[in-house]
Motif scaffolding. Structure first.
Motif, PDB file in Angstrom:
ATOM      1  N   THR A 367       1.974  12.905 -27.682  1.00 37.53           N
ATOM      2  CA  THR A 367       2.967  13.930 -28.126  1.00 37.53           C
ATOM      3  C   THR A 367       2.171  15.259 -28.117  1.00 37.53           C
ATOM      4  OG1 THR A 367       4.555  14.779 -29.467  1.00 37.53           O
ATOM      5  CG2 THR A 367       2.726  13.548 -30.269  1.00 37.53           C
ATOM      6  N   ASP A 368       2.963  16.423 -27.907  1.00 39.99           N
ATOM      7  CA  ASP A 368       1.967  17.639 -28.082  1.00 39.99           C
ATOM      8  C   ASP A 368       2.864  18.354 -29.140  1.00 39.99           C
ATOM      9  OD1 ASP A 368       4.620  18.142 -26.870  1.00 39.99           O
ATOM     10  OD2 ASP A 368       4.052  19.371 -25.028  1.00 39.99           O
ATOM     11  N   GLN A 369       3.758  17.660 -29.817  1.00 45.89           N
ATOM     12  CA  GLN A 369       4.204  18.538 -30.999  1.00 45.89           C
ATOM     13  C   GLN A 369       3.486  18.250 -32.259  1.00 45.89           C
ATOM     14  OE1 GLN A 369       8.055  15.816 -30.403  1.00 45.89           O
ATOM     15  NE2 GLN A 369       8.873  17.711 -31.574  1.00 45.89           N
ATOM     16  N   ARG A 370       3.468  19.004 -33.172  1.00 51.50           N
ATOM     17  CA  ARG A 370       3.042  19.107 -34.435  1.00 51.50           C
ATOM     18  C   ARG A 370       3.957  19.184 -35.349  1.00 51.50           C
ATOM     19  NH1 ARG A 370      -0.125  17.502 -31.639  1.00 51.50           N
ATOM     20  NH2 ARG A 370      -2.058  18.550 -30.993  1.00 51.50           N
ATOM     21  N   PHE A 371       3.661  18.375 -36.438  1.00 47.15           N
ATOM     22  CA  PHE A 371       4.443  17.794 -37.427  1.00 47.15           C
ATOM     23  C   PHE A 371       3.986  18.229 -38.811  1.00 47.15           C
ATOM     24  CE2 PHE A 371       4.701  14.885 -34.040  1.00 47.15           C
ATOM     25  CZ  PHE A 371       6.069  14.987 -33.677  1.00 47.15           C
ATOM     26  N   SER A 372       5.097  18.607 -39.815  1.00 44.92           N
ATOM     27  CA  SER A 372       4.486  18.676 -41.132  1.00 44.92           C
ATOM     28  C   SER A 372       4.261  17.553 -41.963  1.00 44.92           C
ATOM     29  CB  SER A 372       5.621  19.783 -41.786  1.00 44.92           C
ATOM     30  OG  SER A 372       6.990  18.943 -41.897  1.00 44.92           O
ATOM     31  N   ILE A 373       5.108  16.427 -41.501  1.00 43.35           N
ATOM     32  CA  ILE A 373       4.844  14.990 -41.950  1.00 43.35           C
ATOM     33  C   ILE A 373       4.794  14.108 -40.838  1.00 43.35           C
ATOM     34  CG2 ILE A 373       5.848  13.172 -43.484  1.00 43.35           C
ATOM     35  CD1 ILE A 373       7.448  15.599 -44.825  1.00 43.35           C
ATOM     36  N   VAL A 374       3.927  13.216 -40.857  1.00 38.93           N
ATOM     37  CA  VAL A 374       4.075  11.946 -40.119  1.00 38.93           C
ATOM     38  C   VAL A 374       3.787  10.559 -41.157  1.00 38.93           C
ATOM     39  CG1 VAL A 374       2.430  10.574 -38.534  1.00 38.93           C
ATOM     40  CG2 VAL A 374       2.633  12.817 -38.384  1.00 38.93           C
ATOM     41  N   PHE A 375       4.974   9.920 -41.019  1.00 41.87           N
ATOM     42  CA  PHE A 375       5.289   8.994 -41.977  1.00 41.87           C
ATOM     43  C   PHE A 375       4.990   7.458 -41.288  1.00 41.87           C
ATOM     44  CE2 PHE A 375       7.105   5.974 -45.094  1.00 41.87           C
ATOM     45  CZ  PHE A 375       7.200   6.939 -46.440  1.00 41.87           C
ATOM     46  N   PHE A 376       3.823   6.853 -41.691  1.00 44.37           N
ATOM     47  CA  PHE A 376       3.461   5.729 -41.157  1.00 44.37           C
ATOM     48  C   PHE A 376       4.404   4.443 -41.866  1.00 44.37           C
ATOM     49  CE2 PHE A 376      -0.041   8.124 -40.087  1.00 44.37           C
ATOM     50  CZ  PHE A 376      -0.541   7.475 -38.861  1.00 44.37           C
ATOM     51  N   GLY A 400      -2.722  10.202 -36.149  1.00 40.55           N
ATOM     52  CA  GLY A 400      -1.703  10.709 -36.734  1.00 40.55           C
ATOM     53  C   GLY A 400      -2.130  11.948 -37.528  1.00 40.55           C
ATOM     54  N   LEU A 401      -3.445  12.169 -37.876  1.00 45.13           N
ATOM     55  CA  LEU A 401      -4.095  13.340 -38.420  1.00 45.13           C
ATOM     56  C   LEU A 401      -3.909  14.467 -37.406  1.00 45.13           C
ATOM     57  CD1 LEU A 401      -6.792  11.948 -40.812  1.00 45.13           C
ATOM     58  CD2 LEU A 401      -4.836  12.870 -41.407  1.00 45.13           C
ATOM     59  N   SER A 402      -4.190  14.043 -35.963  1.00 45.35           N
ATOM     60  CA  SER A 402      -4.339  14.971 -35.286  1.00 45.35           C
ATOM     61  C   SER A 402      -3.090  15.697 -34.924  1.00 45.35           C
ATOM     62  CB  SER A 402      -4.942  14.556 -33.833  1.00 45.35           C
ATOM     63  OG  SER A 402      -4.178  13.541 -33.158  1.00 45.35           O
ATOM     64  N   CYS A 403      -1.930  14.926 -35.104  1.00 52.24           N
ATOM     65  CA  CYS A 403      -0.501  15.565 -34.695  1.00 52.24           C
ATOM     66  C   CYS A 403      -0.137  16.262 -35.957  1.00 52.24           C
ATOM     67  CB  CYS A 403       0.242  14.274 -34.664  1.00 52.24           C
ATOM     68  SG  CYS A 403       0.099  13.427 -33.311  1.00 52.24           S
ATOM     69  N   LEU A 404      -0.697  16.538 -37.021  1.00 53.06           N
ATOM     70  CA  LEU A 404      -0.204  17.181 -38.256  1.00 53.06           C
ATOM     71  C   LEU A 404      -0.632  18.867 -37.925  1.00 53.06           C
ATOM     72  CD1 LEU A 404      -1.764  15.370 -41.135  1.00 53.06           C
ATOM     73  CD2 LEU A 404       0.628  15.265 -40.536  1.00 53.06           C
ATOM     74  N   GLU A 405       0.535  19.696 -38.453  1.00 54.20           N
ATOM     75  CA  GLU A 405       0.221  21.172 -38.647  1.00 54.20           C
ATOM     76  C   GLU A 405      -0.810  21.488 -39.563  1.00 54.20           C
ATOM     77  OE1 GLU A 405       3.936  22.407 -40.182  1.00 54.20           O
ATOM     78  OE2 GLU A 405       5.045  22.096 -38.096  1.00 54.20           O
ATOM     79  N   GLU A 406      -1.212  22.569 -39.668  1.00 57.88           N
ATOM     80  CA  GLU A 406      -2.321  23.052 -40.408  1.00 57.88           C
ATOM     81  C   GLU A 406      -2.216  22.495 -41.847  1.00 57.88           C
ATOM     82  OE1 GLU A 406      -4.772  27.049 -41.966  1.00 57.88           O
ATOM     83  OE2 GLU A 406      -2.880  27.241 -40.811  1.00 57.88           O
ATOM     84  N   LYS A 407      -1.192  22.529 -42.612  1.00 61.47           N
ATOM     85  CA  LYS A 407      -1.138  22.125 -44.059  1.00 61.47           C
ATOM     86  C   LYS A 407      -0.295  20.654 -43.921  1.00 61.47           C
ATOM     87  CE  LYS A 407      -1.465  26.445 -46.306  1.00 61.47           C
ATOM     88  NZ  LYS A 407      -0.831  27.302 -47.191  1.00 61.47           N
ATOM     89  N   GLY A 408      -0.217  19.755 -42.835  1.00 60.27           N
ATOM     90  CA  GLY A 408       0.679  18.726 -42.613  1.00 60.27           C
ATOM     91  C   GLY A 408       0.270  17.761 -43.760  1.00 60.27           C
TER      92      GLY A 408
END
Length: 477
Positions: A367-376, A400-408
């Motif tokens: 994915t090229d999206q960035r998320f504020s929350i990635v819930f496993f 998972g950490l790489s898909c987070l926004e700056e403060k995700g």
């Protein structure tokens, strides 16, 4: 046919078909042992297959020249043992109730467990007797016979995939002896055997077909399976059932089914009854009923990351007993099981949720999206080493950490165990992932909370600011 004669095409075809049936049965047994008893026993199917083939090889060695002299009679005898053995193993499994955990201290339970499991040894012995007999009979054609055996085994894996994708497990199991009887009938007819032999195989096929049309009872379940718990209360029933390659999917309705993992012990409100989506016999997903209040979700650990990051896109990885809060937040829910995906879209959906059929780890990597929350979410069902996957590794957490926004925030739920096993392993894995993903100290970027039976680990690419720590303490209180 006398010894030394050339095997005709019917022999090669029969060897291929027997090999296909044997391998398909072995694959189906993996699912049977995992579904009915315990997933730790699934690998026993491979051991039983090897034992059956080894025993058949020993029998052929002891028979010596008689294995050649008996010819087609021994070949068809092995085929009959295989067909009747599959039916008998299924019948014994229906009659004998097994409680695998009791086998540790109760020798009667151990005996029943061995009876049910090792009954499946007989079909492999029969099939191996037939396959091995042709090699003894025509040793100069070993390479061609082995090619037929390998091609049939490869086709058998495809047959197992087809059966699991389209039929219920108990029906798929009975399709194999039906095919064996039919093949025996056709083979004897092609070899111009006596009418009595042909009639015996044809009768077996007809009787088994009538039994299947009359309705086959579902496979029995161990008392310790989640599906058994759900179906035990009065008035519990299966609303819907679908076959699937990954696992069978059921929707169970029960007025006693209530689930709220991670719920705070100070919650004084009600938890409404809900239907339950069951994947296989162990993994469950609550299906809230329309018109019921879901306010209790704000008092669960799953709500914490959504309160800390109230805006932005969220990714929910996998299906488990944990549900996201229904507050209009845009959520991409990644589901791997296509049958579960269809049911969830019809039963657990809001306009802001987007369901995505994909492998969770593959989604994070592509994915090229960035998320504020990635819930496993799927981590909640990781109960031991046999059920772990590539998502819950150092590389998976880093993805998972790489898909987070700056403060995700990445959130990982887990079921607490006694003595503690999963939480220490998860913390060690997370510490390694945090160390490799950033130069900041791992302990500054991880927070863990727990309720009575559940825990939640929060990870971030940056140290949690004092404001977040204060909000987390307030939420915990």
């Amino acid at each position: 046919m006398k010894a030394g004669d050339k095997p005709d095409p019917f022999v090669y075809g029969a060897v291929s078909l027997i090999s296909a049936i044997a391998l398909a049965y072995e694959i189906l047994l993996l699912r049977v042992f995992s579904f009915s008893q315990w997933h730790h026993f699934a690998s026993l199917a491979v051991a039983l297959a090897l034992l059956g083939f080894g025993a058949a090889g020993t029998a052929l060695t002891l028979l010596n020249e008689r294995a050649i002299r008996w010819g087609d009679r021994l070949f068809m005898g092995g085929l009959l043992i295989g067909a009747l053995g599959m039916v008998a193993a299924f019948w014994i499994g229906q009659l004998v109730a097994v409680r695998p955990l009791f086998a540790v201290w109760d020798f009667r339970e151990l005996g029943k467990l061995l009876l049910v499991d090792f009954a499946s040894f007989v079909p492999f012995f029969g099939f191996a007797l037939s396959i091995g007999q042709v090699f003894v009979r025509w040793p100069e054609y070993t390479s061609r016979l082995y090619a037929a055996n390998l091609l049939g085994s490869g086709a058998g894996s495809l047959v197992a995939v087809l059966l699991l994708s389209t039929l219920y497990l108990e029906t798929a199991l009975m399709c194999l002896p039906l095919a064996t009887f039919a093949m025996g009938c056709a083979y004897n007819w092609a070899r111009r055997s006596s009418a009595t032999i042909i009639g015996s195989y044809a009768s077996g096929a007809v009787l088994l077909g009538i039994w299947m049309l009359d309705g086959i009872q579902p496979l029995p379940l161990s008392d310790f399976k989640e599906l058994a718990y759900l179906l035990d209360p009065p008035n519990a029933k299966v609303l819907e059932r679908r076959p699937g390659l990954r696992s069978e999917v059921r929707v169970v309705q029960s007025d006693y089914a209530r689930s709220a993992p991670g719920l705070g012990i100070q919650w004084m409100g009600t938890i409404p009854a809900h239907d339950v989506l069951v994947l296989g016999a162990d993994r469950t997903l609550p299906l809230p009923r329309k018109g019921t209040s879901q306010s209790y979700r704000q008092a669960t650990l799953a709500y914490l990351p959504f309160s800390l990051r109230p805006s932005g896109q969220a990714a929910w990885l996998g299906a488990s007993s944990w549900l996201p809060p229904d507050n209009g937040r845009p959520i991409s829910w990644i589901v791997e099981n296509p049958q579960a995906l269809k049911l969830m879209q019809s039963r657990v959906a809001t306009k802001s949720w987007k369901y995505v059929k994909n492998v969770c780890r593959l989604f994070l990597d592509t994915t090229d999206q960035r998320f504020s929350i990635v819930f496993f979410s799927r981590a909640a069902d990781a109960r031991d080493a046999a059920s772990e996957d590539y998502l819950l590794t150092v590389e998976g957490l880093k993805a998972g950490l790489s898909c987070l926004e700056e403060k995700g925030i990445a959130a990982i739920p887990l079921t607490l165990s006694y003595p503690p096993r999963y939480a220490p392993k998860l913390l060690a894995t997370a510490a390694q992932a945090l160390s490799e993903s950033s130069s900041a100290a791992p302990w500054q970027r991880a927070v863990m909370l727990r309720s009575l039976h559940s825990g939640l680990l929060l990870l971030s690419n940056q140290p949690f600011p004092p404001e977040d720590i204060g909000n987390i303490r307030a939420f915990a209180e």
